[in-house]
Scaffold this motif. Structure first.
Motif, PDB file in Angstrom:
ATOM      1  N   TYR A 159     -21.163 -30.595 -15.854  1.00  7.16           N
ATOM      2  CA  TYR A 159     -21.441 -30.027 -16.882  1.00  7.16           C
ATOM      3  C   TYR A 159     -20.332 -29.320 -17.504  1.00  7.16           C
ATOM      4  O   TYR A 159     -20.265 -29.472 -18.894  1.00  7.16           O
ATOM      5  CB  TYR A 159     -22.921 -29.572 -16.667  1.00  7.16           C
ATOM      6  CG  TYR A 159     -23.882 -30.275 -16.176  1.00  7.16           C
ATOM      7  CD1 TYR A 159     -24.167 -31.430 -16.749  1.00  7.16           C
ATOM      8  CD2 TYR A 159     -24.361 -29.806 -14.907  1.00  7.16           C
ATOM      9  CE1 TYR A 159     -25.312 -32.258 -16.124  1.00  7.16           C
ATOM     10  CE2 TYR A 159     -25.427 -30.623 -14.476  1.00  7.16           C
ATOM     11  CZ  TYR A 159     -25.915 -31.503 -14.951  1.00  7.16           C
ATOM     12  OH  TYR A 159     -26.677 -32.547 -14.552  1.00  7.16           O
ATOM     13  N   ASN A 160     -19.536 -28.485 -17.076  1.00  6.89           N
ATOM     14  CA  ASN A 160     -18.448 -27.665 -17.716  1.00  6.89           C
ATOM     15  C   ASN A 160     -17.448 -28.563 -18.285  1.00  6.89           C
ATOM     16  O   ASN A 160     -17.110 -28.328 -19.471  1.00  6.89           O
ATOM     17  CB  ASN A 160     -17.873 -26.717 -16.752  1.00  6.89           C
ATOM     18  CG  ASN A 160     -18.729 -25.605 -16.000  1.00  6.89           C
ATOM     19  OD1 ASN A 160     -19.474 -24.993 -17.058  1.00  6.89           O
ATOM     20  ND2 ASN A 160     -18.751 -25.292 -15.063  1.00  6.89           N
ATOM     21  N   GLU A 163     -19.032 -30.345 -21.402  1.00  2.82           N
ATOM     22  CA  GLU A 163     -19.143 -29.557 -22.586  1.00  2.82           C
ATOM     23  C   GLU A 163     -17.775 -29.577 -23.073  1.00  2.82           C
ATOM     24  O   GLU A 163     -17.864 -29.466 -24.442  1.00  2.82           O
ATOM     25  CB  GLU A 163     -19.378 -27.923 -22.125  1.00  2.82           C
ATOM     26  CG  GLU A 163     -19.395 -26.989 -23.080  1.00  2.82           C
ATOM     27  CD  GLU A 163     -20.701 -27.022 -23.745  1.00  2.82           C
ATOM     28  OE1 GLU A 163     -20.873 -25.965 -24.678  1.00  2.82           O
ATOM     29  OE2 GLU A 163     -21.598 -27.702 -23.553  1.00  2.82           O
ATOM     30  N   GLU A 187     -25.894 -28.577 -22.029  1.00  6.64           N
ATOM     31  CA  GLU A 187     -26.206 -27.006 -22.061  1.00  6.64           C
ATOM     32  C   GLU A 187     -27.426 -26.698 -21.404  1.00  6.64           C
ATOM     33  O   GLU A 187     -27.495 -25.592 -20.851  1.00  6.64           O
ATOM     34  CB  GLU A 187     -26.024 -26.353 -23.438  1.00  6.64           C
ATOM     35  CG  GLU A 187     -24.549 -26.314 -23.874  1.00  6.64           C
ATOM     36  CD  GLU A 187     -24.429 -25.698 -25.246  1.00  6.64           C
ATOM     37  OE1 GLU A 187     -25.503 -25.523 -26.007  1.00  6.64           O
ATOM     38  OE2 GLU A 187     -23.487 -25.539 -25.804  1.00  6.64           O
ATOM     39  N   PHE A 190     -26.687 -26.301 -17.511  1.00 10.26           N
ATOM     40  CA  PHE A 190     -25.794 -25.286 -16.922  1.00 10.26           C
ATOM     41  C   PHE A 190     -25.644 -24.093 -17.526  1.00 10.26           C
ATOM     42  O   PHE A 190     -25.222 -23.105 -17.064  1.00 10.26           O
ATOM     43  CB  PHE A 190     -24.207 -25.651 -16.696  1.00 10.26           C
ATOM     44  CG  PHE A 190     -23.313 -25.935 -17.952  1.00 10.26           C
ATOM     45  CD1 PHE A 190     -22.135 -24.906 -17.945  1.00 10.26           C
ATOM     46  CD2 PHE A 190     -23.565 -26.643 -18.990  1.00 10.26           C
ATOM     47  CE1 PHE A 190     -21.561 -24.793 -19.332  1.00 10.26           C
ATOM     48  CE2 PHE A 190     -22.712 -26.751 -20.312  1.00 10.26           C
ATOM     49  CZ  PHE A 190     -21.883 -25.710 -20.202  1.00 10.26           C
ATOM     50  N   LYS A 191     -26.408 -24.005 -18.693  1.00 11.04           N
ATOM     51  CA  LYS A 191     -26.693 -22.426 -19.312  1.00 11.04           C
ATOM     52  C   LYS A 191     -27.839 -22.591 -20.160  1.00 11.04           C
ATOM     53  O   LYS A 191     -27.645 -22.389 -21.550  1.00 11.04           O
ATOM     54  CB  LYS A 191     -25.316 -22.118 -20.260  1.00 11.04           C
ATOM     55  CG  LYS A 191     -24.808 -23.184 -21.127  1.00 11.04           C
ATOM     56  CD  LYS A 191     -23.520 -22.407 -21.708  1.00 11.04           C
ATOM     57  CE  LYS A 191     -22.821 -23.299 -22.922  1.00 11.04           C
ATOM     58  NZ  LYS A 191     -21.498 -22.445 -23.422  1.00 11.04           N
ATOM     59  N   GLY A 193     -30.143 -20.582 -20.847  1.00  8.92           N
ATOM     60  CA  GLY A 193     -30.468 -19.565 -21.541  1.00  8.92           C
ATOM     61  C   GLY A 193     -29.930 -19.410 -23.058  1.00  8.92           C
ATOM     62  O   GLY A 193     -30.462 -18.725 -23.921  1.00  8.92           O
ATOM     63  N   GLU A 194     -28.794 -20.203 -23.250  1.00 14.81           N
ATOM     64  CA  GLU A 194     -28.177 -20.507 -24.636  1.00 14.81           C
ATOM     65  C   GLU A 194     -28.278 -21.739 -25.289  1.00 14.81           C
ATOM     66  O   GLU A 194     -27.858 -21.591 -26.399  1.00 14.81           O
ATOM     67  CB  GLU A 194     -26.432 -20.090 -24.202  1.00 14.81           C
ATOM     68  CG  GLU A 194     -26.482 -18.886 -23.641  1.00 14.81           C
ATOM     69  CD  GLU A 194     -24.588 -18.664 -23.108  1.00 14.81           C
ATOM     70  OE1 GLU A 194     -23.896 -19.502 -24.141  1.00 14.81           O
ATOM     71  OE2 GLU A 194     -24.497 -18.307 -22.048  1.00 14.81           O
ATOM     72  N   ASN A 198     -27.828 -21.963 -29.345  1.00 19.63           N
ATOM     73  CA  ASN A 198     -26.701 -22.585 -29.975  1.00 19.63           C
ATOM     74  C   ASN A 198     -27.199 -24.029 -30.947  1.00 19.63           C
ATOM     75  O   ASN A 198     -26.675 -24.239 -31.855  1.00 19.63           O
ATOM     76  CB  ASN A 198     -26.048 -23.276 -28.607  1.00 19.63           C
ATOM     77  CG  ASN A 198     -25.391 -22.076 -27.940  1.00 19.63           C
ATOM     78  OD1 ASN A 198     -24.993 -21.135 -28.677  1.00 19.63           O
ATOM     79  ND2 ASN A 198     -24.713 -22.440 -26.816  1.00 19.63           N
TER      80      ASN A 198
END
Length: 314
Positions: A159-160, A163, A187, A190-191, A193-194, A198
């Motif tokens: 996922y990084n 992105e 997102e 892998f993140k 919460g954001e 976003n």
């Protein structure tokens, strides 16, 4: 004969679809949702909708057989016919033409992009990556390869890296909601919460000319599914090809939402509805089929694991 086979497949598909709708418990009691108790929303299918593409295929085929062509001309015709086959969902024939075109003109980024996409849909992630890398070596600004390579990374679970490609694709046109939606879906992995924050920030730049902008609003809980349906009917004539396109997009992203919430049966139904609108060359159609294949494989693996446990306990 071909018509009969297609009709038989259609009957099996829709009988299965309605069975799933009943059994999965995902039918809404509202009469104003995409999937309701007494109906599902699908586009009208016109048997003559692809007449022009079929005529062009015949003409190109005749020229390829009898025409006196140089390598460039022959490569161009194979590529053009491949695009036509792709738009009709005849992907094996499209793949053949793209391969022929590539043999004649091996430095054509668009061909690698198509072939990479087919490899990705086959689940051959590494070969797909090589094809997408070849595109970007030939043309670093080939925009849609960043989407396709991002999808490759996404389905590999990297996922990084996904992105980075999705961001590059988004930056090329920040008014396009579909670029925002894929960033959000990635997102979430892998993140989380954001992700929604976003999405809300990026939504400010979106254009109302795209149907996907309303899907983003739905994702942000700014409109309900009922309001989304109402907007769909105003956005496009229900008898038009555009209506099939927006239904394909809507069902796909609704399905992804259900899948991320762990509602597998509901997601499966919605992916099937995305496919049912037959917009073969849309990314949402392609990956609805891909997601259905993944769900089927996971179900089979689970069943095999259960059988093995039963055998081992005997």
């Amino acid at each position: 004969m071909v018509f009969g086979v297609r009709l038989a497949k259609a009957i099996v598909f829709f009988s299965t679809l309605f069975s799933v709708l009943v059994l999965s418990g995902c039918i809404s009691s509202s009469e104003q949702s995409f999937v309701s108790k007494n109906r599902i929303i699908l586009s009208e299918q016109n048997p003559n909708a692809h007449f022009d593409q079929e005529v062009m295929i015949v003409r190109i085929s005749q020229i390829l057989i009898v025409g006196q062509l140089d390598k460039q001309e022959r490569a161009n015709l194979h590529f053009e016919r491949g695009i036509l086959y792709d738009s009709l969902g005849l992907w094996a024939l499209a793949r053949y033409d793209f391969t022929q075109a590539l043999a004649l003109q091996p430095k054509t980024p668009a061909i690698y992009n198509y072939l990479g996409l087919y490899l990705l849909l086959d689940g051959d992630y590494d070969s797909a990556m090589e094809a997408f890398d070849a595109v970007l070596e030939l043309d670093p600004n080939y925009e849609y390869t960043y989407l396709n390579r991002g999808l490759d990374f996404y389905y590999m679970g990297r996922y990084n890296l996904a992105e980075q490609d999705f961001l590059r694709f988004h930056q090329a046109d920040s008014s396009d909601p579909y670029r925002v939606l894929w960033l959000y879906l990635n997102e979430l992995k892998f993140k989380p919460g954001e992700a929604k924050q976003n999405l809300a920030r990026r939504a400010q730049a979106l254009s109302a000319e795209y149907w996907g902008t309303y899907i983003v609003q739905y994702y942000l809980n700014r409109i309900s599914e009922q309001e989304l349906l109402s907007k769909a009917k105003r956005f496009a004539d229900p008898q038009s090809p555009q209506y099939a396109e927006i239904l394909t997009e809507t069902y796909f992203y609704l399905a992804k939402q259900k899948l991320n919430a762990g509602l597998i049966d509901e997601a499966e139904v919605l992916f099937k509805l995305a496919v049912a609108n037959q917009v073969y060359n849309f990314v949402e159609y392609r990956f609805a089929l891909f997601e259905l294949g993944k769900l089927k494989a996971e179900t089979e693996q689970t069943e095999q694991a259960v059988v093995q446990r039963v055998k081992s306990s005997d």
